[in-house]
Design a protein around this motif. Sequence first.
Motif, PDB file in Angstrom:
ATOM      1  N   LYS A   1       3.772   0.554   1.713  1.00  0.00           N
ATOM      2  CA  LYS A   1       2.323   0.510   1.473  1.00  0.00           C
ATOM      3  C   LYS A   1       1.500   0.713   2.736  1.00  0.00           C
ATOM      4  O   LYS A   1       0.286   0.645   2.709  1.00  0.00           O
ATOM      5  CB  LYS A   1       1.932  -0.828   0.821  1.00  0.00           C
ATOM      6  CG  LYS A   1       2.536  -1.021  -0.551  1.00  0.00           C
ATOM      7  CD  LYS A   1       1.978  -0.018  -1.528  1.00  0.00           C
ATOM      8  CE  LYS A   1       2.590  -0.211  -2.910  1.00  0.00           C
ATOM      9  NZ  LYS A   1       2.184   0.827  -3.828  1.00  0.00           N
TER      10      LYS A   1
ATOM     11  N   TRP B   1      -2.180   7.324   2.255  1.00  0.00           N
ATOM     12  CA  TRP B   1      -1.656   8.041   1.103  1.00  0.00           C
ATOM     13  C   TRP B   1      -1.983   9.521   1.267  1.00  0.00           C
ATOM     14  O   TRP B   1      -3.095   9.880   1.659  1.00  0.00           O
ATOM     15  CB  TRP B   1      -2.293   7.529  -0.181  1.00  0.00           C
ATOM     16  CG  TRP B   1      -1.889   8.320  -1.386  1.00  0.00           C
ATOM     17  CD1 TRP B   1      -0.794   8.123  -2.160  1.00  0.00           C
ATOM     18  CD2 TRP B   1      -2.562   9.451  -1.943  1.00  0.00           C
ATOM     19  NE1 TRP B   1      -0.739   9.061  -3.160  1.00  0.00           N
ATOM     20  CE2 TRP B   1      -1.812   9.897  -3.052  1.00  0.00           C
ATOM     21  CE3 TRP B   1      -3.717  10.146  -1.601  1.00  0.00           C
ATOM     22  CZ2 TRP B   1      -2.189  10.987  -3.820  1.00  0.00           C
ATOM     23  CZ3 TRP B   1      -4.086  11.231  -2.374  1.00  0.00           C
ATOM     24  CH2 TRP B   1      -3.337  11.642  -3.469  1.00  0.00           C
TER      25      TRP B   1
ATOM     26  N   ASP C   1      -1.303  13.479  -0.700  1.00  0.00           N
ATOM     27  CA  ASP C   1      -0.812  14.288  -1.803  1.00  0.00           C
ATOM     28  C   ASP C   1       0.097  15.339  -1.181  1.00  0.00           C
ATOM     29  O   ASP C   1      -0.300  16.006  -0.232  1.00  0.00           O
ATOM     30  CB  ASP C   1      -2.017  14.935  -2.505  1.00  0.00           C
ATOM     31  CG  ASP C   1      -1.601  15.793  -3.674  1.00  0.00           C
ATOM     32  OD1 ASP C   1      -0.580  15.482  -4.303  1.00  0.00           O
ATOM     33  OD2 ASP C   1      -2.310  16.777  -3.957  1.00  0.00           O
TER      34      ASP C   1
ATOM     35  N   LYS D   1       5.029  11.658  -6.658  1.00  0.00           N
ATOM     36  CA  LYS D   1       5.487  10.423  -6.018  1.00  0.00           C
ATOM     37  C   LYS D   1       4.447   9.963  -5.004  1.00  0.00           C
ATOM     38  O   LYS D   1       3.727  10.777  -4.444  1.00  0.00           O
ATOM     39  CB  LYS D   1       6.823  10.650  -5.318  1.00  0.00           C
ATOM     40  CG  LYS D   1       7.927  11.035  -6.277  1.00  0.00           C
ATOM     41  CD  LYS D   1       9.207  11.270  -5.536  1.00  0.00           C
ATOM     42  CE  LYS D   1      10.285  11.702  -6.535  1.00  0.00           C
ATOM     43  NZ  LYS D   1      11.492  12.129  -5.870  1.00  0.00           N
ATOM     44  N   GLU D   2       4.394   8.650  -4.793  1.00  0.00           N
ATOM     45  CA  GLU D   2       3.455   8.120  -3.813  1.00  0.00           C
ATOM     46  C   GLU D   2       4.022   8.313  -2.414  1.00  0.00           C
ATOM     47  O   GLU D   2       5.071   7.766  -2.069  1.00  0.00           O
ATOM     48  CB  GLU D   2       3.195   6.635  -4.056  1.00  0.00           C
ATOM     49  CG  GLU D   2       2.170   6.088  -3.087  1.00  0.00           C
ATOM     50  CD  GLU D   2       1.729   4.676  -3.397  1.00  0.00           C
ATOM     51  OE1 GLU D   2       1.312   3.993  -2.447  1.00  0.00           O
ATOM     52  OE2 GLU D   2       1.793   4.265  -4.564  1.00  0.00           O
TER      53      GLU D   2
ATOM     54  N   ARG E   1       3.166   8.238   1.779  1.00  0.00           N
ATOM     55  CA  ARG E   1       2.268   7.702   2.801  1.00  0.00           C
ATOM     56  C   ARG E   1       2.734   8.167   4.174  1.00  0.00           C
ATOM     57  O   ARG E   1       3.921   8.211   4.457  1.00  0.00           O
ATOM     58  CB  ARG E   1       2.227   6.180   2.750  1.00  0.00           C
ATOM     59  CG  ARG E   1       1.576   5.680   1.485  1.00  0.00           C
ATOM     60  CD  ARG E   1       1.445   4.169   1.507  1.00  0.00           C
ATOM     61  NE  ARG E   1       0.616   3.738   0.419  1.00  0.00           N
ATOM     62  CZ  ARG E   1      -0.708   3.590   0.480  1.00  0.00           C
ATOM     63  NH1 ARG E   1      -1.334   3.828   1.595  1.00  0.00           N
ATOM     64  NH2 ARG E   1      -1.393   3.198  -0.561  1.00  0.00           N
TER      65      ARG E   1
ATOM     66  N   VAL F   1       8.130   7.638   1.097  1.00  0.00           N
ATOM     67  CA  VAL F   1       7.966   7.993  -0.312  1.00  0.00           C
ATOM     68  C   VAL F   1       8.673   6.921  -1.132  1.00  0.00           C
ATOM     69  O   VAL F   1       9.905   6.825  -1.101  1.00  0.00           O
ATOM     70  CB  VAL F   1       8.558   9.384  -0.629  1.00  0.00           C
ATOM     71  CG1 VAL F   1       8.292   9.750  -2.079  1.00  0.00           C
ATOM     72  CG2 VAL F   1       7.986  10.433   0.304  1.00  0.00           C
TER      73      VAL F   1
END
Length: 128
Positions: free
Chosen positions: A87, A91, A93, A100-101, A103, A117
């Motif tokens: 976290k 973030w 794209d 998938k997220e 960062r 990821v």
Amino acid sequence: MNPEELNRALVALIEKKAELHKLTYDDARYDDVEEELHDLEDDFNDEYGAFLEAALEKVHTDLGSDTDVLLPTAYLPANTSGTPSPKEGVWIDSEKYSGKEARLTLVPNPTRLVITVGKAVQQEVWKA
């Protein structure tokens, strides 16, 4: 650009951020530490911002990201361990990690950008 000086400045900035995070708003030192952090952030962005923003642009391009590049200080982790949590960071794209997220985090020792990821993937994508 001296990588050792960049790393020292990054470590000092992250340590000051961690110090502030440990304080409560009603702590008598909070405002002073917050001001010190803002000064360190300004100095860091003035000294290394152009260099790091160019690196961030390249990483965004390599990852197929159309997410805006922010100031380098936005990508900082909570500590200097060099292993950001899923976290931490900003973030982004990414076509490479579609759906998938992902960062991106600027970590020290040595100074580098790490993409995280989810909980499974953590990869160095740039090194000073």
